[in-house]
Design an enzyme around this catalytic site. Sequence first.
Site, PDB file in Angstrom:
ATOM      1  N   VAL A 192       6.066  -1.837  -3.531  1.00 35.85           N
ATOM      2  CA  VAL A 192       6.032  -2.221  -2.119  1.00 35.85           C
ATOM      3  C   VAL A 192       5.961  -3.730  -1.922  1.00 35.85           C
ATOM      4  CG1 VAL A 192       5.008  -0.013  -1.468  1.00 35.85           C
ATOM      5  CG2 VAL A 192       3.511  -1.943  -1.952  1.00 35.85           C
ATOM      6  N   LYS A 193       5.587  -4.471  -2.961  1.00 34.11           N
ATOM      7  CA  LYS A 193       5.553  -5.941  -2.942  1.00 34.11           C
ATOM      8  C   LYS A 193       4.874  -6.490  -1.692  1.00 34.11           C
ATOM      9  CE  LYS A 193       9.617  -6.526  -5.903  1.00 34.11           C
ATOM     10  NZ  LYS A 193      10.012  -5.098  -6.095  1.00 34.11           N
ATOM     11  N   ARG A 194       3.721  -5.935  -1.369  1.00 35.30           N
ATOM     12  CA  ARG A 194       2.992  -6.388  -0.192  1.00 35.30           C
ATOM     13  C   ARG A 194       2.157  -7.626  -0.529  1.00 35.30           C
ATOM     14  NH1 ARG A 194       6.366  -3.465   2.009  1.00 35.30           N
ATOM     15  NH2 ARG A 194       5.825  -1.682   3.334  1.00 35.30           N
TER      16      ARG A 194
END
Length: 309
Positions: free
Chosen positions: A104-106
């Site tokens: 998700v690369k949040r």
Amino acid sequence: MIQKLIQNIQKTDAPIVVGLDPMLSYIPEHIRKKAFEEFGETLSGAAEAVWQYNKAIVDAVYDLIPAVKPQIAMYEQFGIAGMTAFQKTIDYCKEKGLVVIGDVKRGDIGSTSAAYAAGHLGRVQIGSKSYAAFDEDFSTVNPYLGSDGVKPFVDVCREEKKGIFVLVKTSNPSSGEFQDRLIDGKPLYEHVGEKVAQWGADCMEGEYSLVGAVVGATYPEEGMRLRKIMPNAYILVPGYGAQGGKGADLAHFFNKDGLGAIISSSRGIIAAYRQEQYSRFGELNFADASREAVLDMREDIRQALAARK
């Protein structure tokens, strides 16, 4: 959760994660046709095709692999229906005993980052009850905003015994535009690796930390340096296969105990039937092609690790 990942890796003898990154162009015609007949050529129809495609691949490979990595963007593009397919995929994989790494690369700051952490790894309080929303086992995290963006995830990791993989040196060709810039005589990615080691020091689960790193297979020399900087971090290594990474380049991502890394392949597995070496399976047997691709990848990594000993 890092111990569950290690146990799954040891059980399957396969430090492999399958990236469930479906594009409609990957999905065989017969699956799309059936989904569109039921839901029309709509967002819901596309999401149904994605779900059925994922399910077939998971059914074919779950006994060979320890983990999967769904990339959320491939689901978000189909709106609410796509996110439902994302959730169904997570739930189904967990039913099969797989560790789920939400790609998700949040990364944000303050309450925003805390909300991302709660939604993907933790629990959200609603009145007198709390709920796990997506309930992934691990999530990928972007460290560009510094400790403010990462700390809420680390806090949830401690509470829930889950984990994160922090982007350190990514596999894409232009990653060096920022990640290779020298700061105080060292490339930025080394500074980030040092922070990963610091964040993880307070989140140990046995020999390994709940705070891992993403280091691309396409940068083996950088991976060698980062392995030394982050000895207790599990390294998620994308870029195998379709992006050019191969087993012989990856042995040094692992520690001497044979652990410490998990290699990711996405379209090289889920769209294997489109490759010449697996074309004999055809579209109808696409999932069998994916299984064969996993077996070949496992053997490639085994040989690379054996050659290092």
